[in-house]
Design an enzyme around this catalytic site. Structure first.
Site, PDB file in Angstrom:
ATOM      1  N   CYS A 157      -3.231   4.847   2.277  1.00 52.27           N
ATOM      2  CA  CYS A 157      -3.075   4.117   3.539  1.00 52.27           C
ATOM      3  C   CYS A 157      -1.696   3.492   3.704  1.00 52.27           C
ATOM      4  O   CYS A 157      -1.331   3.087   4.813  1.00 52.27           O
ATOM      5  CB  CYS A 157      -4.126   3.015   3.624  1.00 52.27           C
ATOM      6  SG  CYS A 157      -5.708   3.423   2.872  1.00 52.27           S
ATOM      7  N   HIS A 297      -4.444  -5.139   7.270  1.00 52.27           N
ATOM      8  CA  HIS A 297      -4.972  -3.861   6.789  1.00 52.27           C
ATOM      9  C   HIS A 297      -6.466  -3.757   7.074  1.00 52.27           C
ATOM     10  O   HIS A 297      -6.983  -2.658   7.301  1.00 52.27           O
ATOM     11  CB  HIS A 297      -4.711  -3.713   5.293  1.00 52.27           C
ATOM     12  CG  HIS A 297      -5.291  -2.462   4.714  1.00 52.27           C
ATOM     13  ND1 HIS A 297      -4.804  -1.215   5.012  1.00 52.27           N
ATOM     14  CD2 HIS A 297      -6.342  -2.254   3.875  1.00 52.27           C
ATOM     15  CE1 HIS A 297      -5.501  -0.297   4.373  1.00 52.27           C
ATOM     16  NE2 HIS A 297      -6.448  -0.895   3.682  1.00 52.27           N
ATOM     17  N   THR A 301     -14.575  -3.251   5.306  1.00 50.92           N
ATOM     18  CA  THR A 301     -15.441  -3.176   4.125  1.00 50.92           C
ATOM     19  C   THR A 301     -15.765  -4.604   3.676  1.00 50.92           C
ATOM     20  O   THR A 301     -14.943  -5.513   3.826  1.00 50.92           O
ATOM     21  CB  THR A 301     -14.782  -2.418   2.971  1.00 50.92           C
ATOM     22  OG1 THR A 301     -13.579  -3.079   2.587  1.00 50.92           O
ATOM     23  CG2 THR A 301     -14.470  -0.984   3.381  1.00 50.92           C
ATOM     24  N   PRO A 302     -16.943  -4.818   3.104  1.00 57.18           N
ATOM     25  CA  PRO A 302     -17.334  -6.178   2.722  1.00 57.18           C
ATOM     26  C   PRO A 302     -16.361  -6.846   1.755  1.00 57.18           C
ATOM     27  O   PRO A 302     -16.085  -8.041   1.880  1.00 57.18           O
ATOM     28  CB  PRO A 302     -18.712  -5.963   2.074  1.00 57.18           C
ATOM     29  CG  PRO A 302     -19.257  -4.749   2.770  1.00 57.18           C
ATOM     30  CD  PRO A 302     -18.063  -3.856   2.979  1.00 57.18           C
ATOM     31  N   GLU A 308      -8.071  -9.371   1.316  1.00 58.24           N
ATOM     32  CA  GLU A 308      -6.839  -9.547   2.098  1.00 58.24           C
ATOM     33  C   GLU A 308      -6.712 -10.967   2.628  1.00 58.24           C
ATOM     34  O   GLU A 308      -5.611 -11.517   2.712  1.00 58.24           O
ATOM     35  CB  GLU A 308      -6.800  -8.553   3.261  1.00 58.24           C
ATOM     36  CG  GLU A 308      -5.484  -8.611   4.029  1.00 58.24           C
ATOM     37  CD  GLU A 308      -5.327  -7.518   5.055  1.00 58.24           C
ATOM     38  OE1 GLU A 308      -4.214  -7.409   5.621  1.00 58.24           O
ATOM     39  OE2 GLU A 308      -6.288  -6.773   5.302  1.00 58.24           O
ATOM     40  N   LYS A 329      -7.762  -1.423  13.491  1.00 58.99           N
ATOM     41  CA  LYS A 329      -8.725  -0.419  13.028  1.00 58.99           C
ATOM     42  C   LYS A 329     -10.070  -0.586  13.726  1.00 58.99           C
ATOM     43  O   LYS A 329     -10.872   0.344  13.747  1.00 58.99           O
ATOM     44  CB  LYS A 329      -8.917  -0.518  11.513  1.00 58.99           C
ATOM     45  CG  LYS A 329      -7.730  -0.053  10.681  1.00 58.99           C
ATOM     46  CD  LYS A 329      -8.049  -0.110   9.198  1.00 58.99           C
ATOM     47  CE  LYS A 329      -6.887   0.373   8.331  1.00 58.99           C
ATOM     48  NZ  LYS A 329      -5.772  -0.585   8.288  1.00 58.99           N
ATOM     49  N   HIS A 334     -10.122   3.904  10.796  1.00 59.42           N
ATOM     50  CA  HIS A 334      -9.133   3.892   9.702  1.00 59.42           C
ATOM     51  C   HIS A 334      -8.502   5.274   9.616  1.00 59.42           C
ATOM     52  O   HIS A 334      -9.146   6.243   9.224  1.00 59.42           O
ATOM     53  CB  HIS A 334      -9.836   3.525   8.399  1.00 59.42           C
ATOM     54  CG  HIS A 334      -8.910   3.304   7.239  1.00 59.42           C
ATOM     55  ND1 HIS A 334      -7.568   3.619   7.265  1.00 59.42           N
ATOM     56  CD2 HIS A 334      -9.145   2.770   5.994  1.00 59.42           C
ATOM     57  CE1 HIS A 334      -7.019   3.318   6.109  1.00 59.42           C
ATOM     58  NE2 HIS A 334      -7.956   2.793   5.325  1.00 59.42           N
ATOM     59  N   PHE A 393      -5.763   2.911  -1.077  1.00 54.08           N
ATOM     60  CA  PHE A 393      -6.532   3.324  -2.244  1.00 54.08           C
ATOM     61  C   PHE A 393      -5.574   3.611  -3.400  1.00 54.08           C
ATOM     62  O   PHE A 393      -4.481   4.127  -3.214  1.00 54.08           O
ATOM     63  CB  PHE A 393      -7.330   4.588  -1.934  1.00 54.08           C
ATOM     64  CG  PHE A 393      -8.660   4.330  -1.285  1.00 54.08           C
ATOM     65  CD1 PHE A 393      -9.179   3.057  -1.201  1.00 54.08           C
ATOM     66  CD2 PHE A 393      -9.407   5.369  -0.760  1.00 54.08           C
ATOM     67  CE1 PHE A 393     -10.414   2.821  -0.616  1.00 54.08           C
ATOM     68  CE2 PHE A 393     -10.642   5.146  -0.169  1.00 54.08           C
ATOM     69  CZ  PHE A 393     -11.137   3.860  -0.095  1.00 54.08           C
TER      70      PHE A 393
END
Length: 405
Positions: A157, A297, A301-302, A308, A329, A334, A393
């Site tokens: 990413c 970013h 996601t949980p 972040e 996003k 994404h 990632f």
């Protein structure tokens, strides 16, 4: 030889789930419209996540043969469209052969896409790889007729931020006269949905696709795969001034680090990501209170959004309650390899339109994501400094700082 005085963005080209031009993208972004819908083009019945942000048809660049263009792989179509659009927008299309023009493209999973397409046709290329197959960045350089250096970047990413930073460095070193840089990805594919679906990283709100991508919201259940790209023309400020170029922004600062923790899970130790953001601000000679907008970013996601939040809270300190933050996003999905490039473009929109793009679907903010959210609707604001975080990632942390000119 080192050339100082700033590096400016003078052209953009894009295709996203929100539109195929800068103007269309900006309009949809600030209107808070979602580009996410049920996936078409292949059967998603067996996939746990059946939604995505899609680019249904890439326009054919002016002067190209439409039949030959339609026969190209979709990722190559996208890359050509974005590069040609950026060069035309910057006013360099006709004169590109008279300058040293560099090319830096973020391109992820290029070979996996080839193997997947071949396998779906019944081929066996994945079991018998071929030598001497020309890369997409090489084909694009030949197609554009560029004579400067050309490289591809694959840092998940974060790829788009790395591409812009590499282009900036080439210009500062005097290796090129201008540089085409950005990232593209056509990631709404069977393998992507299957892989990320099996990781349980994707939203399963299949019945309400436009509400599925919900960064920072308490009800988020994963990210939504998107596709598209953004490519920029960068040149030294002195060159742009001399020719009276239209200027979108200055690429003012960049920071990078690596977690070296896990391929898919954010590190519980935020220090490397904090270092990347601080490095970018220091490179731009700014303090946190001078930032007018942050494009986070935040994927939805949980665990990622909370991680972040900790990074931004540490870097911003007392300013965390005042610096507006959003995740676009929520509208595009994404875009994986292309995420950073398209989010840099969102920062350009914020500066050029004097408006902050929102995080849509943010109706019940997670108390552990206690930030100054731009929730659900765009907000008028003068934006002179915009920051874009991209944490990929594999632990690739990057931060890009753009300044209005």
């Amino acid at each position: 030889m080192s050339h100082h005085g700033g590096v400016w963005i003078t052209g953009v080209g894009t295709a996203t789930p929100l539109g195929h031009t800068y103007a269309a993208f900006a309009d949809e972004l600030l209107a808070g419209r979602s580009g996410v819908d049920r996936v078409t083009g292949f059967d998603v019945t067996d996939h746990p996540s059946q939604i995505g942000g899609q680019v249904h048809q890439v326009p054919c660049p002016l002067g190209d043969d439409p039949d030959a263009f339609s026969a190209l792989p979709r990722l190559e179509q996208l890359t050509r469209w974005c590069c040609v659009s950026a060069l035309r927008d910057a006013g360099w299309w006709e004169g590109r052969g008279e300058r040293r023009v560099g090319l830096v493209l973020g391109l992820g999973a290029e070979w996996l896409m080839k193997w997947e397409a071949d396998t779906l046709r019944g081929g066996r290329t994945i079991l018998d790889p071929q030598d001497g197959v020309e890369s997409l960045v090489s084909r694009t350089r030949h197609y554009l007729g560029l004579t400067g250096p050309a490289v591809s970047v694959s840092a998940a990413c974060a790829s788009g931020n790395y591409a812009l930073a590499q282009a900036k460095q080439w210009l500062e070193l005097g290796w090129v006269d201008l540089c085409v840089a950005g990232a593209c990805d056509m990631a709404v594919r069977p393998m992507s949905l299957a892989g990320f679906g099996n990781l349980r990283a994707l939203s399963r709100r299949n019945a309400e696709p436009k509400a599925a991508s919900r960064p920072f919201d308490k009800g988020r259940d994963g990210f939504v795969v998107g596709e598209g790209g953004a490519v920029f023309v960068l040149e030294r400020a002195a060159t742009a001034r001399r020719r009276g170029a239209k200027v979108y922004a200055e690429v003012a600062g960049f920071g990078a680090s690596s977690d070296a923790f896990n391929m898919v899970i954010p590190s519980p130790h935020p220090e490397p990501a904090i270092a990347a953001v601080r490095q970018a601000l220091a490179d731009a000679q700014l303090n946190p209170a001078e930032v007018d907008y942050i494009n986070a970013h935040a994927t939805g996601t949980p665990v990622g959004d909370i991680a972040e939040t900790r990074v931004l809270s540490t870097v911003l300190g007392d300013a965390v309650s005042q610096v507006p933050i959003s995740s676009t996003k929520s509208m595009t999905g994404h875009l994986l390899t292309a995420a950073a490039a398209v989010e840099a473009l969102a920062c350009v929109v914020a500066m050029e339109r004097s408006a902050l793009p929102p995080t849509i679907n943010l109706h019940d903010p997670d108390p552990e994501c206690n930030l100054c959210h731009v929730a659900n609707e765009a907000r008028p604001a003068r934006v002179k400094v915009a920051v874009s975080d991209s944490f990929g990632f594999g632990g690739s942390n990057t931060c890009l700082v753009l300044k209005a000119v």
